[in-house]
Write a protein that holds these residues in place. Structure first.
Motif, PDB file in Angstrom:
ATOM      1  N   GLU A  82      14.521  11.625  -9.151  1.00 12.94           N
ATOM      2  CA  GLU A  82      15.556  12.259  -9.965  1.00 12.94           C
ATOM      3  C   GLU A  82      15.104  13.672 -10.324  1.00 12.94           C
ATOM      4  OE1 GLU A  82      18.395  10.878 -10.413  1.00 12.94           O
ATOM      5  OE2 GLU A  82      17.873   8.885  -9.669  1.00 12.94           O
ATOM      6  N   MET A  83      16.064  14.625 -10.242  1.00 15.47           N
ATOM      7  CA  MET A  83      15.732  16.002 -10.567  1.00 15.47           C
ATOM      8  C   MET A  83      17.013  16.808 -10.739  1.00 15.47           C
ATOM      9  SD  MET A  83      14.664  17.689  -6.897  1.00 15.47           S
ATOM     10  CE  MET A  83      14.766  19.324  -7.594  1.00 15.47           C
ATOM     11  N   GLU A  84      16.855  17.959 -11.378  1.00 13.53           N
ATOM     12  CA  GLU A  84      17.945  18.917 -11.479  1.00 13.53           C
ATOM     13  C   GLU A  84      17.890  19.840 -10.264  1.00 13.53           C
ATOM     14  OE1 GLU A  84      20.463  19.289 -13.667  1.00 13.53           O
ATOM     15  OE2 GLU A  84      19.836  17.379 -14.536  1.00 13.53           O
ATOM     16  N   PRO A  85      19.045  20.239  -9.719  1.00 17.48           N
ATOM     17  CA  PRO A  85      19.034  21.088  -8.518  1.00 17.48           C
ATOM     18  C   PRO A  85      18.340  22.416  -8.772  1.00 17.48           C
ATOM     19  CG  PRO A  85      21.218  20.153  -8.902  1.00 17.48           C
ATOM     20  CD  PRO A  85      20.403  19.843 -10.113  1.00 17.48           C
ATOM     21  N   LEU A  86      17.544  22.840  -7.795  1.00 17.45           N
ATOM     22  CA  LEU A  86      16.862  24.122  -7.851  1.00 17.45           C
ATOM     23  C   LEU A  86      17.753  25.210  -7.277  1.00 17.45           C
ATOM     24  CD1 LEU A  86      13.385  22.926  -6.507  1.00 17.45           C
ATOM     25  CD2 LEU A  86      14.097  23.123  -8.899  1.00 17.45           C
ATOM     26  N   ALA A  87      17.342  26.442  -7.434  1.00 17.24           N
ATOM     27  CA  ALA A  87      18.061  27.581  -6.866  1.00 17.24           C
ATOM     28  C   ALA A  87      17.463  27.932  -5.507  1.00 17.24           C
ATOM     29  CB  ALA A  87      17.981  28.780  -7.804  1.00 17.24           C
ATOM     30  N   LEU A  88      18.339  28.216  -4.544  1.00 15.75           N
ATOM     31  CA  LEU A  88      17.866  28.597  -3.209  1.00 15.75           C
ATOM     32  C   LEU A  88      17.362  30.032  -3.173  1.00 15.75           C
ATOM     33  CD1 LEU A  88      20.358  27.051  -0.616  1.00 15.75           C
ATOM     34  CD2 LEU A  88      17.986  26.453  -1.016  1.00 15.75           C
ATOM     35  N   GLY A  89      17.687  30.799  -4.194  1.00 15.84           N
ATOM     36  CA  GLY A  89      17.269  32.195  -4.191  1.00 15.84           C
ATOM     37  C   GLY A  89      18.270  33.068  -3.469  1.00 15.84           C
ATOM     38  N   THR A  90      17.787  34.162  -2.920  1.00 12.67           N
ATOM     39  CA  THR A  90      18.641  35.107  -2.202  1.00 12.67           C
ATOM     40  C   THR A  90      18.310  35.071  -0.718  1.00 12.67           C
ATOM     41  OG1 THR A  90      17.057  36.882  -2.616  1.00 12.67           O
ATOM     42  CG2 THR A  90      18.863  36.616  -4.204  1.00 12.67           C
ATOM     43  N   PRO A  91      19.281  35.389   0.131  1.00 12.12           N
ATOM     44  CA  PRO A  91      19.020  35.365   1.583  1.00 12.12           C
ATOM     45  C   PRO A  91      18.033  36.453   1.999  1.00 12.12           C
ATOM     46  CG  PRO A  91      21.386  35.315   1.100  1.00 12.12           C
ATOM     47  CD  PRO A  91      20.691  35.650  -0.170  1.00 12.12           C
ATOM     48  N   LEU A  92      17.320  36.198   3.081  1.00 14.76           N
ATOM     49  CA  LEU A  92      16.434  37.198   3.661  1.00 14.76           C
ATOM     50  C   LEU A  92      17.211  38.300   4.347  1.00 14.76           C
ATOM     51  CD1 LEU A  92      13.808  34.833   5.361  1.00 14.76           C
ATOM     52  CD2 LEU A  92      13.642  35.921   3.114  1.00 14.76           C
ATOM     53  N   LEU A  93      18.369  37.914   4.926  1.00 17.81           N
ATOM     54  CA  LEU A  93      19.138  38.852   5.736  1.00 17.81           C
ATOM     55  C   LEU A  93      20.581  38.381   5.790  1.00 17.81           C
ATOM     56  CD1 LEU A  93      19.142  41.261   7.849  1.00 17.81           C
ATOM     57  CD2 LEU A  93      18.702  39.515   9.591  1.00 17.81           C
ATOM     58  N   GLN A 119      11.250  33.905  19.664  1.00 13.74           N
ATOM     59  CA  GLN A 119      12.342  34.547  18.946  1.00 13.74           C
ATOM     60  C   GLN A 119      13.539  33.595  18.905  1.00 13.74           C
ATOM     61  OE1 GLN A 119      12.637  37.969  21.462  1.00 13.74           O
ATOM     62  NE2 GLN A 119      10.928  39.044  20.478  1.00 13.74           N
ATOM     63  N   TYR A 120      14.602  34.018  18.215  1.00 13.81           N
ATOM     64  CA  TYR A 120      15.732  33.109  18.003  1.00 13.81           C
ATOM     65  C   TYR A 120      17.038  33.815  18.328  1.00 13.81           C
ATOM     66  CZ  TYR A 120      12.183  30.400  15.628  1.00 13.81           C
ATOM     67  OH  TYR A 120      11.043  29.703  15.357  1.00 13.81           O
ATOM     68  N   LEU A 121      17.850  33.122  19.136  1.00 15.36           N
ATOM     69  CA  LEU A 121      19.196  33.591  19.468  1.00 15.36           C
ATOM     70  C   LEU A 121      20.185  32.854  18.579  1.00 15.36           C
ATOM     71  CD1 LEU A 121      18.933  33.688  23.347  1.00 15.36           C
ATOM     72  CD2 LEU A 121      19.481  35.657  21.893  1.00 15.36           C
ATOM     73  N   CYS A 136      23.079  37.446  18.315  1.00 15.32           N
ATOM     74  CA  CYS A 136      22.022  38.329  17.839  1.00 15.32           C
ATOM     75  C   CYS A 136      20.665  37.693  18.116  1.00 15.32           C
ATOM     76  CB  CYS A 136      22.180  38.642  16.355  1.00 15.32           C
ATOM     77  SG  CYS A 136      21.982  37.239  15.255  1.00 15.32           S
ATOM     78  N   LEU A 137      19.686  38.549  18.381  1.00 12.78           N
ATOM     79  CA  LEU A 137      18.321  38.123  18.658  1.00 12.78           C
ATOM     80  C   LEU A 137      17.466  38.481  17.449  1.00 12.78           C
ATOM     81  CD1 LEU A 137      16.230  36.985  20.681  1.00 12.78           C
ATOM     82  CD2 LEU A 137      15.919  39.333  21.509  1.00 12.78           C
ATOM     83  N   LEU A 138      16.806  37.452  16.863  1.00 11.60           N
ATOM     84  CA  LEU A 138      16.027  37.630  15.650  1.00 11.60           C
ATOM     85  C   LEU A 138      14.550  37.372  15.912  1.00 11.60           C
ATOM     86  CD1 LEU A 138      18.233  35.738  13.029  1.00 11.60           C
ATOM     87  CD2 LEU A 138      18.206  38.185  13.524  1.00 11.60           C
ATOM     88  N   GLU A 139      13.718  38.077  15.139  1.00  9.37           N
ATOM     89  CA  GLU A 139      12.281  37.850  15.153  1.00  9.37           C
ATOM     90  C   GLU A 139      11.829  37.561  13.730  1.00  9.37           C
ATOM     91  OE1 GLU A 139       8.515  39.988  17.231  1.00  9.37           O
ATOM     92  OE2 GLU A 139       9.629  41.210  15.795  1.00  9.37           O
ATOM     93  N   VAL A 140      10.989  36.533  13.579  1.00  6.12           N
ATOM     94  CA  VAL A 140      10.483  36.135  12.270  1.00  6.12           C
ATOM     95  C   VAL A 140       9.092  36.726  12.101  1.00  6.12           C
ATOM     96  CG1 VAL A 140       9.934  34.218  10.746  1.00  6.12           C
ATOM     97  CG2 VAL A 140      11.819  34.005  12.371  1.00  6.12           C
ATOM     98  N   ALA A 141       8.905  37.459  11.006  1.00  3.87           N
ATOM     99  CA  ALA A 141       7.600  38.045  10.687  1.00  3.87           C
ATOM    100  C   ALA A 141       7.106  37.427   9.392  1.00  3.87           C
ATOM    101  CB  ALA A 141       7.707  39.556  10.555  1.00  3.87           C
ATOM    102  N   LEU A 142       5.897  36.880   9.418  1.00  6.09           N
ATOM    103  CA  LEU A 142       5.315  36.231   8.250  1.00  6.09           C
ATOM    104  C   LEU A 142       4.313  37.159   7.588  1.00  6.09           C
ATOM    105  CD1 LEU A 142       4.661  32.637   9.666  1.00  6.09           C
ATOM    106  CD2 LEU A 142       6.674  33.497   8.462  1.00  6.09           C
ATOM    107  N   HIS A 178      13.824  40.315  11.480  1.00  8.22           N
ATOM    108  CA  HIS A 178      14.177  41.575  12.121  1.00  8.22           C
ATOM    109  C   HIS A 178      15.202  41.304  13.215  1.00  8.22           C
ATOM    110  CE1 HIS A 178      10.880  43.459   9.990  1.00  8.22           C
ATOM    111  NE2 HIS A 178      10.021  42.584  10.499  1.00  8.22           N
ATOM    112  N   VAL A 179      16.269  42.098  13.217  1.00  4.74           N
ATOM    113  CA  VAL A 179      17.302  41.988  14.248  1.00  4.74           C
ATOM    114  C   VAL A 179      16.875  42.865  15.421  1.00  4.74           C
ATOM    115  CG1 VAL A 179      19.726  42.294  14.808  1.00  4.74           C
ATOM    116  CG2 VAL A 179      19.067  41.574  12.504  1.00  4.74           C
ATOM    117  N   LEU A 180      16.596  42.257  16.544  1.00  6.46           N
ATOM    118  CA  LEU A 180      16.153  42.984  17.738  1.00  6.46           C
ATOM    119  C   LEU A 180      17.314  43.395  18.630  1.00  6.46           C
ATOM    120  CD1 LEU A 180      13.059  40.800  18.728  1.00  6.46           C
ATOM    121  CD2 LEU A 180      13.147  42.785  17.206  1.00  6.46           C
TER     122      LEU A 180
END
Length: 668
Positions: free
Chosen positions: A515-526, A547-549, A562-568, A580-582
């Motif tokens: 059991e828990m109260e819902p958390l906030a997802l925050g704001t989008p990265l992009l 990468q991700y299509l 769109c082609l995306l790249e994830v940078a950690l 990053h949108v490539l």
């Protein structure tokens, strides 16, 4: 009083159950021979649970387990031991007959005092398993056993299927026959595999067929009779009932059927979603693809479709939803792989969602059954369900809050991949949902405890969210990030990192025991403005380079990739994740109507489908999207597409797709 069929008794003997004061229920065996007075033996004493209306309403003996299942006026199902061993029978006979077994002596004069004074010689047994209030406060109307399963009916408008796990009752699923049939009285199983539901719909007595999903008979009798009987044969049917003290009889001769069903329907209304469960090969049959479809008729259907057959055979129907089923998601197979063959079958978790903010989760197990018409048997176990208004009713100080909109609909579902038990303290699975009230919600499922909990949400879009998709990114050092993309009616696509909310939710659920109260997802990265209006289709595919299509289709007939790249980031904070949108490629007016299906088959090959009934293949190259081929399909008002690849002999790959709308079609 109620009679209960008992397979182990001779034809002249039957079981009688009586409820008395203080919740005591007696099991009696009544033997009757022509020309002789009935003989009664006390076989057992049972204690019903404490409630206001404390008596049983129906009972049935399980064929082989030495158990008695009964329903009571409170709507509970109870399981009692009912051993009828020779020693116990002899003991109960001596109790009833006052300790004498003389054949010439009339025992009827000793029956009454023996029952009243000596019944304490048998122990008063409590139930070994109980499902309290399963059918609500209106009571259980009947229980029956068929092919190893237990079925119960009630006046709550549903009938339930259960099974025994050891000596415990386990609820598998519930069925709602049709809208308005609230008073279900009895189930009857026919020799041709049909299940007939008998009950009262308004002021009519109806016989509803689960095979045809329609009424076979309807008798205008006034409705709601407590004393009635129904009989039918291929040549006639009869229905008798008591009304105002009079015995009424309805009799009708069978009439020749002038209708012939050329092709049975899968649903009563158009389909809204489809998912492929996997493939099975049964000896003596062709390869069968197993699909799940959801419809506006509030049901989901599990069906088998042969690759060389035009007939889709329903395996089972899920009728838990109170509104349309608009979205489906599968949480990966358990045990055999997605395309596993053999007798082990297919097992997976199925999530279904739609109107009235309702989500249901089931465990599906499909196994080969060469004796059945479909050659496949599907077992369904209802795991958990969730509704937003029920969640709101559990909140504290809810009178100070605005109630959740009851018209909220779930538009799309996606299971979050890669939430393994190594990273989480308990084996929770997480599900993302797109909602019509403008929110993106994340749910957690603990299958062992049968809990489905809302763990996080965000109203970032401020408008109806149409699609969600999730994917897992693994960095060079093994870092894992759970990413989510959501698309709304304004044509925007937002990308989120939900790793931190998921981990925080898993910890909170572990500490608070689910059991828990819902958390906030925050704001989008992009956020990307991909289209000028609503995004009706969305698909994500990882490339060999990591990468991700992200492909999407819109109401305006356009396609966007769109082609995306994830940078950690180097730090441990999740906020270090960057996208990053490539590359971005758009194809305006790719179709003449809404693009409701899109799929990245390969990094260089895209499939799109539209309401204009065209299925198109596109090549993605440096110059954009180039049309390769166009195929016309026969399904009007296309709602969704699902695709998969199959490896053929020689190493060639072939792509298949299934389309749903006002019909179902599979293409290669």
């Amino acid at each position: 009083l109620s009679w209960a069929p008992h397979a182990g008794l001779p034809p002249s003997t039957t079981a009688l159950l009586t409820s008395g004061p203080d919740g005591e229920m007696l099991w009696l065996e009544v033997t009757h021979h022509p020309g002789q007075e009935p003989q009664v033996r006390l076989m057992g004493r049972y204690l019903l649970p404490t409630c206001k209306q404390r008596w049983h309403t129906c009972a049935a003996f399980l064929p082989q387990d030495g158990l008695l299942v009964c329903g009571d006026r409170r709507g509970s199902l109870l399981l009692f031991p009912c051993s009828s061993s020779p020693g116990r029978a002899a003991e109960s006979t001596s109790v009833i007959n006052g300790g004498t077994n003389s054949e010439g002596e009339d025992s009827s004069s000793k029956l009454k005092p023996s029952c009243l004074l000596c019944k304490e010689a048998l122990p008063l047994e409590a139930p070994v398993s109980m499902l309290f209030g399963l059918h609500g406060k209106t009571g259980v109307t009947s229980v029956a056993c068929h092919k190893g399963y237990i079925y119960s009916t009630g006046r709550d408008g549903v009938y339930r299927q259960l099974r025994l796990q050891g000596q415990q009752l386990e609820l598998l699923q519930k069925h709602r026959p049709c809208k308005g049939l609230q008073w279900i009285e009895e189930l009857r199983f026919t020799s041709d595999g049909d299940l007939l539901v008998l009950g009262f719909h308004a002021d009519n007595f109806v016989v509803w067929s689960s095979k045809t999903s329609g009424n076979l008979h309807c008798v205008p009798c006034g409705g709601g009779h407590r004393s009635w009987s129904y009989w039918s044969s291929p040549s006639a049917e009869a229905f008798a009932f008591i009304k105002c003290g009079d015995v009424m009889l309805y009799h009708r001769e069978a009439e020749p059927c002038e209708q012939q069903v050329l092709l049975a329907s899968l649903h009563g209304r158009e389909m809204a979603c489809v998912r492929r469960l996997g493939v099975m090969e049964v000896p003596g049959h062709t390869i069968l693809n197993i699909f799940v479809t959801g419809s506006e008729d509030t049901t989901a259907c599990v069906l088998a479709l042969g690759e060389h057959s035009r007939a889709a055979v329903p395996l089972t129907r899920l009728s838990d939803h109170i509104s349309s089923v608009r979205a489906l998601a599968l949480a990966g197979p358990a045990g055999p792989g997605d395309d596993s063959f053999g007798d082990k079958g297919l097992s997976t978790l199925l999530f279904s969602a739609g109107g009235r903010a309702q989500i249901s989760c089931y465990r599906l197990l499909c196994t080969g059954d060469p004796a059945s018409e479909s050659a496949v048997a599907c077992q369904v176990v209802h795991v958990a369900s969730h509704r937003l208004d029920e969640h709101w009713e559990q909140k504290k100080n809810r009178h100070k809050l605005v109630k959740m909109d009851p018209e909220t609909r779930y538009m799309s579902l996606s299971v979050v991949p890669g939430t393994s038990t190594e990273e989480l303290p308990t084996p929770w699975k997480f599900l993302a949902a797109a909602c019509s009230d403008g929110s993106v919600r994340v749910f957690g499922l603990l299958e062992a405890a049968r809990k489905l909990v809302l763990v996080a949400e965000s109203f970032h879009h401020q408008r109806c969210v149409l699609k969600v998709a999730t994917f897992l990114h693994t960095g060079p050092g093994g870092e894992r990030r759970h990413l989510l993309c959501s698309a709304a009616t304004d044509g925007s696509i937002a990308f989120w990192d939900i790793t931190s909310p998921i981990m925080d939710a898993a910890d909170a659920l572990h500490q608070a025991e689910g059991e828990m109260e819902p958390l906030a997802l925050g704001t989008p990265l992009l956020t990307i403005m991909a289209h000028s209006c609503g995004v009706n289709s969305l698909h994500v595919r990882e490339t060999p380079e990591g990468q991700y299509l992200v492909a999407s289709g819109s109401d305006d007939g356009s396609i966007h990739v769109c082609l995306l790249e994830v940078a950690l980031g180097r730090g441990e904070a999740v906020v270090g994740t960057c996208l990053h949108v490539l590359e971005r490629v758009a194809k305006p007016c790719a179709h003449a109507a809404h693009v409701t299906g899109i799929w990245m088959l390969r990094p260089d090959l895209l499939l799109s489908a539209s309401v204009d009934q065209r299925l198109m293949l596109w090549r993605r190259g440096p110059g954009g999207l180039e049309a390769l081929s166009t195929t016309f399909f026969h399904v009007p008002d296309l709602a969704e597409v699902d695709c998969w690849e199959v490896g053929e002999a020689g190493g060639d790959l072939h792509y298949y797709c299934v389309l749903c709308g006002k019909g179902l079609e599979m293409l290669r």
